[in-house]
Design a protein around this motif. Structure first.
Motif, PDB file in Angstrom:
ATOM      1  N   LYS A   1       1.138  -1.424  -0.301  1.00  0.00           N
ATOM      2  CA  LYS A   1      -0.241  -0.001  -0.093  1.00  0.00           C
ATOM      3  C   LYS A   1       0.981   1.552  -0.130  1.00  0.00           C
ATOM      4  O   LYS A   1       0.663   2.432  -0.607  1.00  0.00           O
ATOM      5  N   ALA A   2       1.739   0.727   0.771  1.00  0.00           N
ATOM      6  CA  ALA A   2       3.003   2.701   1.304  1.00  0.00           C
ATOM      7  C   ALA A   2       3.211   2.566  -0.341  1.00  0.00           C
ATOM      8  O   ALA A   2       3.423   3.637  -1.191  1.00  0.00           O
ATOM      9  N   VAL A   3       4.095   2.017  -1.268  1.00  0.00           N
ATOM     10  CA  VAL A   3       4.825   1.679  -2.833  1.00  0.00           C
ATOM     11  C   VAL A   3       3.853   2.788  -3.323  1.00  0.00           C
ATOM     12  O   VAL A   3       3.898   3.493  -4.055  1.00  0.00           O
ATOM     13  N   ARG A   4       1.902   2.185  -3.452  1.00  0.00           N
ATOM     14  CA  ARG A   4       1.435   2.420  -4.526  1.00  0.00           C
ATOM     15  C   ARG A   4       1.018   3.815  -3.651  1.00  0.00           C
ATOM     16  O   ARG A   4       1.282   4.963  -4.470  1.00  0.00           O
ATOM     17  N   ARG A   5       1.139   4.193  -2.319  1.00  0.00           N
ATOM     18  CA  ARG A   5       0.958   5.666  -2.425  1.00  0.00           C
ATOM     19  C   ARG A   5       1.815   6.553  -2.771  1.00  0.00           C
ATOM     20  O   ARG A   5       1.518   7.706  -2.898  1.00  0.00           O
ATOM     21  N   SER A   6       3.335   6.473  -2.473  1.00  0.00           N
ATOM     22  CA  SER A   6       4.315   6.799  -2.756  1.00  0.00           C
ATOM     23  C   SER A   6       4.330   7.487  -4.723  1.00  0.00           C
ATOM     24  O   SER A   6       3.949   8.544  -4.179  1.00  0.00           O
ATOM     25  N   ARG A   7       3.539   6.071  -5.405  1.00  0.00           N
ATOM     26  CA  ARG A   7       4.206   6.247  -6.137  1.00  0.00           C
ATOM     27  C   ARG A   7       2.494   7.609  -7.162  1.00  0.00           C
ATOM     28  O   ARG A   7       2.923   8.227  -7.886  1.00  0.00           O
ATOM     29  N   GLU A   8       1.560   7.287  -6.319  1.00  0.00           N
ATOM     30  CA  GLU A   8       0.391   8.557  -6.676  1.00  0.00           C
ATOM     31  C   GLU A   8       0.563   9.749  -6.208  1.00  0.00           C
ATOM     32  O   GLU A   8       0.190  11.176  -6.599  1.00  0.00           O
ATOM     33  N   THR A   9       1.498  10.110  -5.084  1.00  0.00           N
ATOM     34  CA  THR A   9       1.866  11.109  -3.859  1.00  0.00           C
ATOM     35  C   THR A   9       3.447  11.698  -4.697  1.00  0.00           C
ATOM     36  O   THR A   9       3.451  12.539  -4.144  1.00  0.00           O
ATOM     37  N   GLU A  10       3.721  11.220  -5.229  1.00  0.00           N
ATOM     38  CA  GLU A  10       5.437  11.263  -5.121  1.00  0.00           C
ATOM     39  C   GLU A  10       6.024  11.640  -4.470  1.00  0.00           C
ATOM     40  O   GLU A  10       6.937  12.615  -4.210  1.00  0.00           O
ATOM     41  N   THR A  11       5.564  10.725  -3.196  1.00  0.00           N
ATOM     42  CA  THR A  11       6.805  11.206  -1.614  1.00  0.00           C
ATOM     43  C   THR A  11       7.466  10.242  -1.979  1.00  0.00           C
ATOM     44  O   THR A  11       7.068   8.671  -2.451  1.00  0.00           O
ATOM     45  N   SER A  12       8.698  10.464  -0.669  1.00  0.00           N
ATOM     46  CA  SER A  12       9.948   9.144  -0.853  1.00  0.00           C
ATOM     47  C   SER A  12       8.938   8.092   0.333  1.00  0.00           C
ATOM     48  O   SER A  12       8.106   8.331   1.337  1.00  0.00           O
ATOM     49  N   LEU A  13       9.559   6.943  -0.132  1.00  0.00           N
ATOM     50  CA  LEU A  13       9.268   5.501   1.359  1.00  0.00           C
ATOM     51  C   LEU A  13      10.576   5.047   0.907  1.00  0.00           C
ATOM     52  O   LEU A  13      11.565   4.758   0.452  1.00  0.00           O
ATOM     53  N   THR A  14      10.893   4.754   2.700  1.00  0.00           N
ATOM     54  CA  THR A  14      12.292   4.619   3.168  1.00  0.00           C
ATOM     55  C   THR A  14      11.601   3.484   4.026  1.00  0.00           C
ATOM     56  O   THR A  14      10.877   3.219   4.330  1.00  0.00           O
ATOM     57  N   ALA A  15      13.161   2.240   3.646  1.00  0.00           N
ATOM     58  CA  ALA A  15      13.324   1.038   4.199  1.00  0.00           C
ATOM     59  C   ALA A  15      14.870   1.219   4.885  1.00  0.00           C
ATOM     60  O   ALA A  15      15.405   1.199   4.320  1.00  0.00           O
ATOM     61  N   PHE A  16      14.550   0.503   6.551  1.00  0.00           N
ATOM     62  CA  PHE A  16      15.582   0.116   7.279  1.00  0.00           C
ATOM     63  C   PHE A  16      16.085  -1.473   7.146  1.00  0.00           C
ATOM     64  O   PHE A  16      15.021  -1.616   8.552  1.00  0.00           O
ATOM     65  N   MET A  17      16.870  -2.226   6.807  1.00  0.00           N
ATOM     66  CA  MET A  17      17.256  -3.308   6.842  1.00  0.00           C
ATOM     67  C   MET A  17      18.616  -3.356   8.579  1.00  0.00           C
ATOM     68  O   MET A  17      19.558  -3.340   8.307  1.00  0.00           O
ATOM     69  N   ILE A  18      17.493  -4.047   9.972  1.00  0.00           N
ATOM     70  CA  ILE A  18      18.284  -4.331  10.769  1.00  0.00           C
ATOM     71  C   ILE A  18      18.923  -5.252  11.100  1.00  0.00           C
ATOM     72  O   ILE A  18      17.209  -6.454  11.142  1.00  0.00           O
ATOM     73  N   ASP A  19      19.633  -5.781  11.281  1.00  0.00           N
ATOM     74  CA  ASP A  19      19.844  -6.971  11.877  1.00  0.00           C
ATOM     75  C   ASP A  19      21.458  -7.263  12.903  1.00  0.00           C
ATOM     76  O   ASP A  19      22.009  -6.540  12.751  1.00  0.00           O
ATOM     77  N   VAL A  20      20.695  -7.562  14.220  1.00  0.00           N
ATOM     78  CA  VAL A  20      22.058  -7.942  15.055  1.00  0.00           C
ATOM     79  C   VAL A  20      23.440  -9.135  15.091  1.00  0.00           C
ATOM     80  O   VAL A  20      23.273  -9.986  14.016  1.00  0.00           O
ATOM     81  N   ASP A  21      24.805  -8.148  15.046  1.00  0.00           N
ATOM     82  CA  ASP A  21      25.476  -8.575  14.259  1.00  0.00           C
ATOM     83  C   ASP A  21      26.424  -9.594  15.659  1.00  0.00           C
ATOM     84  O   ASP A  21      26.042  -9.831  17.035  1.00  0.00           O
ATOM     85  N   HIS A  22      26.759 -10.473  14.780  1.00  0.00           N
ATOM     86  CA  HIS A  22      27.078 -11.812  15.756  1.00  0.00           C
ATOM     87  C   HIS A  22      25.675 -12.394  16.863  1.00  0.00           C
ATOM     88  O   HIS A  22      26.331 -12.739  18.156  1.00  0.00           O
ATOM     89  N   PHE A  23      24.948 -12.627  16.391  1.00  0.00           N
ATOM     90  CA  PHE A  23      23.726 -12.681  16.875  1.00  0.00           C
ATOM     91  C   PHE A  23      23.737 -14.404  17.791  1.00  0.00           C
ATOM     92  O   PHE A  23      23.182 -14.935  18.275  1.00  0.00           O
ATOM     93  N   LYS A  24      24.793 -15.486  16.749  1.00  0.00           N
ATOM     94  CA  LYS A  24      24.100 -16.699  16.835  1.00  0.00           C
ATOM     95  C   LYS A  24      25.200 -17.437  18.346  1.00  0.00           C
ATOM     96  O   LYS A  24      25.438 -18.188  18.560  1.00  0.00           O
ATOM     97  N   SER A  25      25.956 -15.913  17.815  1.00  0.00           N
ATOM     98  CA  SER A  25      27.460 -16.239  19.637  1.00  0.00           C
ATOM     99  C   SER A  25      26.708 -15.704  20.469  1.00  0.00           C
ATOM    100  O   SER A  25      27.116 -16.185  21.536  1.00  0.00           O
TER     101      SER A  25
END
Length: 353
Positions: A201-225
């Motif tokens: 839905k956000a991608v559709r809104r971004s195209r219709e309104t020409e506003t930016s859309l940002t994604a942040f991918m966050i991962d824990v470092d060395h989580f296995k340890s």
């Protein structure tokens, strides 16, 4: 391609094959090529894991036993390596969590349906009772005002009961919606299913309104340890702490926060500039780095904090991208942050980091 370089590579390959007594056996040639070239280029394995896999394969080849039994043994060895690598285990964990979430959803849905069925039966009984009592009032009195007064009292009582049952339905429906929408472990975060729907839905809104859309991918470092050293229960507590930190930061820019899988959290935000997106990601990273997490053992907290960090990838939607491409871009930037030393932010700009 440089012909001299190709010849050298072919000579090296022939030398390797010759050292194991392999000449024209295609299956065995494929094993050597996989161990020597493909394993090196696979990104789902760490460098130590690649080295270990190659040593195991070449140790088998060193026996110079080219029987079908030995070939099957090597394939089994490769199978074990592939099934036990981190990416595969994370996928299995994600599937297990999805099954657990679906089971909880089915259980609540079953409870809601049974409640509705029970309520309907109860309402039928109460309506019959209302009818009987109303008829009784009419038969008992000839005073019209008395009849109306008593019937109103009976009716108010009936309506009050139905309202209470209706509120119970609404409560159960709200709980069902929460189970369907939020992560079973990190209960303040949306689940993957809810995120995918919101992102579309956000991608559709971004195209219709020409506003930016940002994604942040966050991962824990060395989580296995963390899991290996302190156990999965502590690992879960680390993830809960991370969810709280990210959520408190995301509120400041109206971010939509969800658990993407394993120890990955994804945030979606609309209307941010590239500079604001980077600053927001850096604020999240610093908050995590400064967090004073204490392991709880035997009812007491440890004297020393367990410090953990995150790597964050940031990407902004482009006109030619869909939801999947935006997530892939953020994931690519996060992977670059990992490769560059972890505990840092990388933002994708014009196809490059």
């Amino acid at each position: 391609m440089d012909s001299g370089k190709t010849l050298t590579n072919l000579d090296e390959l022939k030398s390797v094959l010759g050292s194991f007594g392999i000449s024209s056996e295609l299956d065995w040639i494929a094993v050597v090529l996989f161990a020597r070239n493909l394993v090196r280029d696979l990104t789902v394995f760490t460098d130590p894991a690649k080295a270990e896999m190659q040593r195991a394969i070449f140790a088998e080849l060193a026996t110079k036993d080219l029987s079908d039994e030995r070939y099957a043994q090597i394939i089994e060895t490769l199978d074990i390596f592939i099934m036990n690598n981190i990416a595969t285990r994370e996928l299995e964990q994600a599937l297990t969590e999805e099954k657990r979430s679906a089971a909880a959803l089915l259980a609540e849905m079953g409870g809601l349906i049974e409640t509705i069925r029970g309520t309907r039966k109860h309402q039928e009984v109460r309506l019959e009772d209302f009818q009987d009592r109303t008829v009784g009032v009419i038969k008992e009195s000839e005073d019209r005002s008395v009849i109306v007064s008593k019937v109103r009292g009976i009716f108010k009582e009936l309506v009050s009961e139905f309202q209470e049952e209706s509120q119970e339905w609404e409560k159960l429906a709200s709980e069902l919606q929460r189970t369907a929408t939020f992560d079973p472990l990190l209960t303040e975060l949306y689940n993957r299913r809810a995120f995918d729907a919101a992102l579309t839905k956000a991608v559709r809104r971004s195209r219709e309104t020409e506003t930016s859309l940002t994604a942040f991918m966050i991962d824990v470092d060395h989580f296995k340890s963390v899991n290996d050293t302190f156990g999965h229960q502590v690992g879960d507590e680390v993830l809960k702490a991370l969810a709280s930190i990210i959520s408190s930061q995301a509120v400041q820019f109206q971010g939509f926060v969800a658990r993407y899988g394993g120890e990955e959290i994804i945030v979606m935000a609309e209307g941010l500039t590239e500079e604001r997106a980077f600053i927001s990601a850096e604020a999240m990273r610093q908050d995590v780095q400064r967090y004073d997490f204490r392991v709880r053992e035997d009812g007491k907290f440890s004297d020393l904090p367990l410090k953990f960090t995150v790597s964050i990838g940031v990407a902004m939607l482009r006109p030619e991208w869909g939801p999947a491409e935006l997530v892939q871009a953020a994931d690519k930037a996060m992977y670059e942050a990992k490769q560059s030393g972890r505990n840092q932010v990388r933002i994708l700009r014009n196809g490059t980091i």
